[in-house]
Enzyme design. Sequence first.
Site, PDB file in Angstrom:
ATOM      1  N   LYS A  32       0.856  -1.186   0.000  1.00 15.49           N
ATOM      2  CA  LYS A  32       0.000   0.000   0.000  1.00 15.49           C
ATOM      3  C   LYS A  32       0.888   1.230   0.000  1.00 15.49           C
ATOM      4  CE  LYS A  32      -4.193   1.543   2.356  1.00 15.49           C
ATOM      5  NZ  LYS A  32      -5.208   1.121   3.331  1.00 15.49           N
ATOM      6  N   ASP A 126     -14.632   0.790   9.652  1.00 13.25           N
ATOM      7  CA  ASP A 126     -14.890   0.870   8.214  1.00 13.25           C
ATOM      8  C   ASP A 126     -15.301  -0.518   7.674  1.00 13.25           C
ATOM      9  OD1 ASP A 126     -15.150   2.287   5.887  1.00 13.25           O
ATOM     10  OD2 ASP A 126     -13.019   2.284   5.373  1.00 13.25           O
TER      11      ASP A 126
HETATM   12  N1  LIG Z   1      -4.231  -7.407   2.241  1.00 14.61           N
HETATM   13  C1  LIG Z   1      -4.937  -7.379   1.104  1.00 14.61           C
HETATM   14  N2  LIG Z   1      -5.153  -8.519   0.433  1.00 14.61           N
HETATM   15  C2  LIG Z   1      -5.836  -8.530  -0.726  1.00 14.61           C
HETATM   16  N3  LIG Z   1      -6.337  -7.419  -1.316  1.00 14.61           N
HETATM   17  C3  LIG Z   1      -6.153  -6.234  -0.696  1.00 14.61           C
HETATM   18  C4  LIG Z   1      -5.456  -6.152   0.542  1.00 14.61           C
HETATM   19  N4  LIG Z   1      -5.414  -4.862   0.920  1.00 14.61           N
HETATM   20  C5  LIG Z   1      -6.074  -4.173  -0.033  1.00 14.61           C
HETATM   21  N5  LIG Z   1      -6.521  -4.967  -1.016  1.00 14.61           N
HETATM   22  C6  LIG Z   1      -7.254  -4.550  -2.241  1.00 14.61           C
HETATM   23  O1  LIG Z   1      -7.011  -3.170  -2.514  1.00 14.61           O
HETATM   24  C7  LIG Z   1      -8.222  -2.396  -2.426  1.00 14.61           C
HETATM   25  C8  LIG Z   1      -7.969  -1.058  -1.728  1.00 14.61           C
HETATM   26  O2  LIG Z   1      -7.370  -1.275  -0.461  1.00 14.61           O
HETATM   27  P1  LIG Z   1      -7.755  -0.447   0.843  1.00 14.61           P
HETATM   28  O3  LIG Z   1      -9.254  -0.530   1.022  1.00 14.61           O
HETATM   29  O4  LIG Z   1      -6.889  -0.880   1.968  1.00 14.61           O
HETATM   30  O5  LIG Z   1      -7.332   1.029   0.384  1.00 14.61           O
HETATM   31  P2  LIG Z   1      -7.883   2.428   0.894  1.00 14.61           P
HETATM   32  O6  LIG Z   1      -7.160   3.483   0.151  1.00 14.61           O
HETATM   33  O7  LIG Z   1      -7.815   2.503   2.367  1.00 14.61           O
HETATM   34  O8  LIG Z   1      -9.386   2.294   0.411  1.00 14.61           O
HETATM   35  P3  LIG Z   1     -10.695   3.096   0.840  1.00 14.61           P
HETATM   36  O9  LIG Z   1     -10.932   4.127  -0.200  1.00 14.61           O
HETATM   37  O10 LIG Z   1     -11.764   1.991   0.773  1.00 14.61           O
HETATM   38  O11 LIG Z   1     -10.521   3.614   2.211  1.00 14.61           O
HETATM   39  C9  LIG Z   1      -9.177  -3.289  -1.658  1.00 14.61           C
HETATM   40  O12 LIG Z   1     -10.531  -3.036  -1.980  1.00 14.61           O
HETATM   41  C10 LIG Z   1      -8.739  -4.696  -2.085  1.00 14.61           C
HETATM   42  O13 LIG Z   1      -9.295  -5.009  -3.334  1.00 14.61           O
END
Ligand SMILES: Nc1ncnc2c1ncn2[C@@H]1O[C@H](COP(=O)(O)OP(=O)(O)OP(=O)(O)O)[C@@H](O)[C@H]1O
Length: 238
Positions: A32, A126
């Site tokens: 991430k 969330d």
């Molecule tokens: N550990 C993981 N394993 C598999 N897929 C993941 C994982 N972490 C994230 N993803 C994928 O990446 C996408 C985005 O991740 P995440 O929701 O953590 O990001 P965000 O920027 O916090 O999103 P949001 O806008 O929902 O807050 C998820 O919907 C999922 O498809």
Amino acid sequence: MNYQINSTVGLGSYGVLYLATSFQTGKEVVIKQLRKRKHTNEGMESFEREALLLQQLSHPAIPKYVDYLVFQNKPYLVMSKMKGVSLDQLIFQQKRVFSKRESFQFCEDLLKVVQYLHHFGIVHRDLRPPNILLDNNDIAVIDFGLAQFMKRENKESPDSLMRECHPRSDFYAIGHTLLFVLYSGYTPSARKKKSWEEELEDLTTEEIRFIRKLLQIEAPFENVSQVLSSLRSILQKL
Ligand SMILES: Nc1ncnc2c1ncn2[C@@H]1O[C@H](COP(=O)(O)OP(=O)(O)OP(=O)(O)O)[C@@H](O)[C@H]1O
């Protein structure tokens, strides 16, 4: 970097998510990257908090912390890749229909993960369908970007029922997610808009009361044991 980036998996509001392979272990990981517009103090703080929380947790349904690194001035959080398809994709794209029993069973599986988090004093805040993955019947909870440690009772009213640093904010989200799952088997029969209690007509009084308590329409549950014991009484009858 010690990782080979393979593809982009997702673009969230906070992060860009990559699928990668660790050169060290050969395992697939998710990386991430904090989005540029979130490089504020608040954004950095919540990114670091997410890393810290994951570091403390060890549960098969929660991504494992692998690494936190800064590369060319940008922070990256490396975690294990969880299997499965998100609940919204499963219902909207794959058209999976959950029976009433399956819906409440799913709710129990989700609550068991939440029980683990609450035991550590952590509220996820969330628990929406995109943050819940299902691989057959195996559940995974992702996106700890808004997760926080519980706070003592706050007299002020919260910004939103889902963002309170109290267990009931997770119950509130679970209530909505349970309705989302129950609605997967619903076909509208009339044009007139009705309430969920009228539309989901095969729900019993006990089931409706359970959901109303989750949604804080009635006196809310105070802790996860209370929720699980009400849910188990419902499941016994299904
Ligand atoms: N550990 C993981 N394993 C598999 N897929 C993941 C994982 N972490 C994230 N993803 C994928 O990446 C996408 C985005 O991740 P995440 O929701 O953590 O990001 P965000 O920027 O916090 O999103 P949001 O806008 O929902 O807050 C998820 O919907 C999922 O498809």
